[in-house]
Design a protein around this motif. Structure first.
Motif, PDB file in Angstrom:
ATOM      1  N   LEU A  76     -70.419  27.968  -7.022  1.00 13.91           N
ATOM      2  CA  LEU A  76     -68.960  27.834  -7.153  1.00 13.91           C
ATOM      3  C   LEU A  76     -68.304  27.786  -5.765  1.00 13.91           C
ATOM      4  CD1 LEU A  76     -68.542  30.107 -10.271  1.00 13.91           C
ATOM      5  CD2 LEU A  76     -67.790  27.723 -10.090  1.00 13.91           C
ATOM      6  N   PRO A  77     -67.071  27.300  -5.702  1.00 14.65           N
ATOM      7  CA  PRO A  77     -66.445  27.085  -4.390  1.00 14.65           C
ATOM      8  C   PRO A  77     -66.238  28.367  -3.578  1.00 14.65           C
ATOM      9  CG  PRO A  77     -65.216  25.947  -6.127  1.00 14.65           C
ATOM     10  CD  PRO A  77     -66.230  26.819  -6.804  1.00 14.65           C
ATOM     11  N   ALA A  78     -66.306  28.217  -2.259  1.00 11.35           N
ATOM     12  CA  ALA A  78     -66.066  29.342  -1.350  1.00 11.35           C
ATOM     13  C   ALA A  78     -64.667  29.901  -1.533  1.00 11.35           C
ATOM     14  CB  ALA A  78     -66.277  28.891   0.098  1.00 11.35           C
ATOM     15  N   VAL A  79     -63.717  29.029  -1.850  1.00 12.88           N
ATOM     16  CA  VAL A  79     -62.343  29.513  -2.006  1.00 12.88           C
ATOM     17  C   VAL A  79     -62.236  30.449  -3.205  1.00 12.88           C
ATOM     18  CG1 VAL A  79     -61.506  27.539  -3.403  1.00 12.88           C
ATOM     19  CG2 VAL A  79     -59.915  28.817  -1.945  1.00 12.88           C
ATOM     20  N   LEU A  80     -63.027  30.200  -4.214  1.00 10.64           N
ATOM     21  CA  LEU A  80     -63.062  31.127  -5.353  1.00 10.64           C
ATOM     22  C   LEU A  80     -63.730  32.436  -4.930  1.00 10.64           C
ATOM     23  CD1 LEU A  80     -62.377  31.319  -8.420  1.00 10.64           C
ATOM     24  CD2 LEU A  80     -64.754  30.658  -8.850  1.00 10.64           C
ATOM     25  N   GLY A  81     -64.765  32.297  -4.111  1.00 12.38           N
ATOM     26  CA  GLY A  81     -65.427  33.489  -3.577  1.00 12.38           C
ATOM     27  C   GLY A  81     -64.461  34.335  -2.756  1.00 12.38           C
ATOM     28  N   ALA A  82     -63.590  33.668  -1.998  1.00  9.78           N
ATOM     29  CA  ALA A  82     -62.629  34.413  -1.169  1.00  9.78           C
ATOM     30  C   ALA A  82     -61.671  35.212  -2.044  1.00  9.78           C
ATOM     31  CB  ALA A  82     -61.852  33.448  -0.280  1.00  9.78           C
ATOM     32  N   VAL A 121     -58.396  18.962  -4.444  1.00 11.66           N
ATOM     33  CA  VAL A 121     -59.333  18.971  -3.308  1.00 11.66           C
ATOM     34  C   VAL A 121     -60.758  19.215  -3.798  1.00 11.66           C
ATOM     35  CG1 VAL A 121     -59.982  20.143  -1.169  1.00 11.66           C
ATOM     36  CG2 VAL A 121     -57.560  19.771  -1.694  1.00 11.66           C
ATOM     37  N   LEU A 122     -60.922  20.233  -4.609  1.00 10.28           N
ATOM     38  CA  LEU A 122     -62.272  20.569  -5.077  1.00 10.28           C
ATOM     39  C   LEU A 122     -62.832  19.463  -5.969  1.00 10.28           C
ATOM     40  CD1 LEU A 122     -61.708  24.362  -5.930  1.00 10.28           C
ATOM     41  CD2 LEU A 122     -62.995  23.434  -3.984  1.00 10.28           C
ATOM     42  N   GLY A 123     -61.949  18.854  -6.753  1.00  7.40           N
ATOM     43  CA  GLY A 123     -62.390  17.852  -7.708  1.00  7.40           C
ATOM     44  C   GLY A 123     -63.081  16.656  -7.065  1.00  7.40           C
ATOM     45  N   ARG A 124     -62.668  16.343  -5.842  1.00  6.23           N
ATOM     46  CA  ARG A 124     -63.280  15.169  -5.210  1.00  6.23           C
ATOM     47  C   ARG A 124     -64.458  15.527  -4.290  1.00  6.23           C
ATOM     48  NH1 ARG A 124     -61.527  15.194  -0.218  1.00  6.23           N
ATOM     49  NH2 ARG A 124     -59.541  16.160   0.305  1.00  6.23           N
ATOM     50  N   LEU A 125     -64.854  16.799  -4.246  1.00  7.00           N
ATOM     51  CA  LEU A 125     -66.041  17.179  -3.459  1.00  7.00           C
ATOM     52  C   LEU A 125     -67.301  16.992  -4.301  1.00  7.00           C
ATOM     53  CD1 LEU A 125     -64.786  20.471  -1.730  1.00  7.00           C
ATOM     54  CD2 LEU A 125     -64.609  18.086  -0.921  1.00  7.00           C
ATOM     55  N   GLN A 126     -68.435  16.925  -3.629  1.00  2.70           N
ATOM     56  CA  GLN A 126     -69.694  16.791  -4.368  1.00  2.70           C
ATOM     57  C   GLN A 126     -69.876  17.948  -5.338  1.00  2.70           C
ATOM     58  OE1 GLN A 126     -72.753  16.498  -1.376  1.00  2.70           O
ATOM     59  NE2 GLN A 126     -71.816  14.649  -0.512  1.00  2.70           N
TER      60      GLN A 126
END
Lengths: 591, 591
Positions: free
Chosen positions: A107-113, A24-29
């Protein structure tokens, strides 16, 4: 001292196996940079910092608390807190998910979570300081003028300054429409802000060079009620538009509260006395900016719930394995020892499994919601962004409401496993209960979450988020109804999801006939929604466990916990359904 | 400061209208003296004492706590506690229900239960001191030698001395079979008691001239495990068989615990170092004497649960009426005010009604149980005494388990109604939560109550108490199935009672096949039993309200609360039934 070991294995399971976040993250900007190696390295480093630096300050911070000095109107935080914050800022944690434009790491919000969960497990009270900075950062990023972003964002992102949300007043708690703080215009475009705010987390402390207060106030021409509220930025030390720091602004802490828990967190009365402030966003539109802060903060508070429950679980599980007391009812497990371990007793396992079901299921929920924030922010497709945003905004009150209420139950059960020892301060379990008690209250009580879910996300927005989510559950059930690994869960999940949809229709109809029905149903509807949501994530977890990196034993543990959840927790939805159907007629005025 | 007004009107309703206590007591031995006028006068006087003397010391006692002086091994209780105890003893409260032979007033246990509720509402921490004296008095009355009664009972009954129960040791909590304290015989018939006891409430303090410790220990020839436990009386100051007080005995407090709540109650580590003690009852039969203490104490702890909930309810109801926040969803209730009271919001009423349902229903349950104690002690008919004893022993784990767990929920909801203010110490709500947290732990955890109920009262005793109770419910339902006042409740009550009986059979069968099923079912069975029990007392309350002295409004409030209970609380039995039926298979070992 209580244990804490970051649950990295389960975090990776939620992230990669259940949610497929790598793809999922890989295909985001910008996602090409967010490789599994990078994410893993950040998780490892976060574990080290939180286990070694923050976790050991949890009990001492509670015992020492914050101290207010009246003469200087300053707050001293507990020993070690300031130094831990210095290391946090130096490590770049303050800007982990902030935009690179302002010095963040993007970095991604999911990592922040997930890193936020570690912080809150390690030290819930300490974690409140950076939480507020994140809220302020979000609001400034989305609603600030260019000069405001230039001046305020970089120091916030670097952790040199911290932020606050100044909302509550003595007469205005859940009801912000009642607030009285005034903001009067100066000729230079700034405002003079005057009023008293209470319950201001991190309102004053010794961590940072400056504190950026985001304050809700009324302009002179403001309409009454919540339509007349503006947001202003009021720094502790004045800041010029060129970023130069000036003299002390007329804002100061008047006192700190003596609270049940989170004693290392400074909860301040803040007095604004013609303090210099600057309007953020358009006049009278402050609630919109506030909701930007609030939404992120609400998810973060849900994460606090699973975080404190995780640590309570670790400690109660460890105690239950080591403490020998009574024999198993079917005969001695350890005949050579004077008694069997507490885990030999089924009800102790019930209390442990309850915690595990909420913690591990809640972790997937929180990570899923945070991943929607990433998709909303950075997907290439506009429709995908919109859908993710709707899912996120729908799931926020569920995550906040359910995970904070579940934390009450989890910390209670964890303490109960310790017996009388749980009540003694030195074992640390009672601190978890006291700390956890705040989270169903701040950033909107459970009642406010429930009204947000049912009144706003379902009724006003025609249940867009629910439709997406039910669609996803339905697709999952259809795809897996013949799958041996999960079919035992797919059936009850499909029934529960169908009931959720039907119940929503029924509530919407009765609320149209009588708006009081909405208020009578909301909290039960929130629980109902939360339990079905976790059932979905538990079914997905069982499926994901097959073929995952998990050991055979950990896969079995996932199946066992899901089995426990479906058999012993999910049936609670029937009580909530009965309550909703009983309606407002069963909630008469009290004599 | 938090409010407290003794709920005399509802106490009288429970006592006279629901339970018909006037007639019941009147036909017991000595009952001719226990007129309504006398009982009412005692209740009035108890209200005065508790409202005026104990209630104002609740918050200050929490803030100050107890202080241990290591040099003298003494404990200073919070300011005012000692003087309040002096007034309590002078007022004759210590001996209210004790036998007249030893200086007591011989008043009914049901009156003791109601006055105990007032004490615990007014000051839970303070109320623990006399509670322990009652336990010691009971054990000495039933199991002591004549000289022990002569010497120890009168000062306990007069309140000049206080008592303790010294059971727990570091390695022996729920599992008393593991205890190590030794008692070695002296030539004069006394024993040298050596060992360390922990969690000893009122183990040391400044209230009384002497402290009478009832200690569980092992004699040299004791069999292993719980069959080798004896009870000894070990006074702080030695006492001759003629009652003369001698020098200090070799027993002293080594420390006090720092606890989550009940901070005004001294919880001591007690060190016995060849202390002089005297055997109570036969050697190795100490557990029997302990259960005498324990049974009365367990009912008293159940009463603590309803007491703390009562005070939480009073304060949250008052706040909900006064605090203006948000508008009712169907339009302003108070258009001239800036907002409507919290009671305008249905979910706030849900939280208030939850408390009221448990408090008022729980009061009838506690009074009913205490009345069985009176019947058991003083009915003329042996069969009636036996039945009452069986009912009482069956209801004690239900009352203790349900009312203490309900107190967690009630105090939580009461705090929640205050929003963020509930978390601040000065409002007093968080103290109720902290104080209440002990009661599911001491005098046997909820898990121990559940095993007592299902393992002992149902399985070992063939459910004698349950049969009586289900018979009573069945008779009530049959008599009232056509009664307009209660028929709406009689139907669901009859179904729930029938299910209770069936479920009991099913559990008993599965437990015979696999004893682990008993442990897996016990806590859910306890809740199931508790909810049906309260449903019965709510139905009886509605019936009793008709034709009672209650005002029209209060009668309606009884109907409303019963309606709420049946619609929104009683359905919880289905979750517990599902959990019981899911069985031990859903409680696997945790990895």
């Amino acid at each position: 001292m209580t244990l804490y070991k970051a649950p990295l294995d389960d975090m990776r399971f939620a992230l990669y196996d259940v949610l497929g976040a790598e793809a999922v993250l890989g295909r985001l900007q910008g996602g090409e940079a967010h490789t599994r190696d990078l994410l893993d390295a950040v998780l490892d480093e976060a574990a080290r910092f939180n286990e070694q630096v923050l976790a050991p300050l949890n009990a001492s911070g509670d015992a020492e608390g914050c101290h207010y000095d009246k003469a200087t109107a300053t707050v001293a935080t507990p020993a070690g807190f300031k130094e831990a914050y210095r290391q946090y800022a130096e490590g770049g944690w303050a800007g982990l998910t902030a935009r690179e434009t302002f010095g963040g790491q993007g970095l991604p919000a999911v990592l922040g979570a997930l890193t936020k969960e570690m912080i809150d497990s390690a030290n819930l009270a300490w974690g409140i300081y950076p939480l507020l900075s994140h809220g302020a950062t979000d609001a400034l990023e989305h609603h600030g003028d260019d000069w405001q972003k230039d001046v305020f964002l970089r120091p916030l992102v670097e952790g040199r300054w911290t932020g606050t949300m100044c909302l509550t007043e003595p007469q205005a708690g859940s009801d912000l429409g009642l607030l009285k703080t005034r903001a009067e215009p100066n000729p230079d475009g700034s405002y003079r802000v005057t009023g008293t705010k209470i319950f201001i987390s991190a309102g004053e402390h010794d961590f940072a060079e400056n504190i950026v207060h985001l304050v809700l106030a009324r302009l002179p021409d403001a309409p009454a009620g919540s339509r007349g509220i503006s947001m202003l930025v009021v720094p502790k030390f004045r800041v010029g538009k060129d970023g130069t720091m000036g003299e002390r602004n007329h804002v100061a802490a008047g006192a700190i509260e003596h609270k049940m828990g989170i004693k290392g967190s400074a909860t301040c009365v803040m007095n604004f006395d013609e303090a210099e402030g600057w309007l953020i966003g358009p006049p009278h539109k402050g609630l919109m900016a506030m909701f930007t802060m609030m939404n992120a903060a609400r998810l973060a508070v849900g994460i606090q719930g699973l975080a404190v429950s995780e640590r309570a679980l670790q400690n109660s599980l460890n105690y239950a394995r080591e403490r020998l007391q009574m024999r198993a009812l079917s005969g001695p497990r350890l005949p050579d020892k004077p008694a069997d371990p507490l885990t030999a007793h089924p009800d102790v396992r019930r209390m442990l499994l309850t915690q595990r079901a909420f913690v591990e299921g809640g972790r997937v929920l929180a990570a899923y919601a945070a991943l929607q924030a990433d998709i909303e922010a950075r997907a290439g497709d506009a429709q995908e962004r919109k859908t993710a945003g709707e899912l996120l905004s729908f799931l926020i009150p569920i995550a906040k409401g359910l995970l904070t209420e579940a934390a009450q139950e989890c910390t209670k059960e964890a303490l109960q496993i310790f017996g009388g020892h749980g009540y003694i301060a030195e074992h640390g379990m009672e601190q978890f209960v006291r700390d956890a008690r705040i989270i169903t209250l701040y950033e909107g009580t459970t009642q406010i979450q429930a009204l947000d879910l049912l009144g706003r996300k379902i009724m006003q927005l025609q249940g867009a988020g629910l439709k997406h989510f039910l669609g996803e559950i339905s697709a999952f059930c259809q795809a897996n109804q013949g799958n041996d690994a999960v079919k035992a869960f797919v059936g009850p999940l499909a029934v529960a999801a169908k009931t959720w949809g039907d119940l929503t229709q029924a509530v919407a109809q009765s609320a149209q006939a009588n708006p009081e029905e909405l208020g009578a149903a909301a909290v039960d509807y929130l629980y109902f929604s939360g339990y079905v949501t976790l059932a979905y994530f538990w079914a997905r977890s069982v499926l994901a466990a097959e073929g995952s990196h998990l050991s055979t034993e950990r896969r079995q543990a996932k199946r066992d916990t899901a089995g426990f959840y479906f058999a012993r927790i999910l049936p609670r939805i029937h009580v909530h359904k009965a309550a909703i159907e009983a309606g407002v007629a069963t909630l008469p005025e009290l004599l």
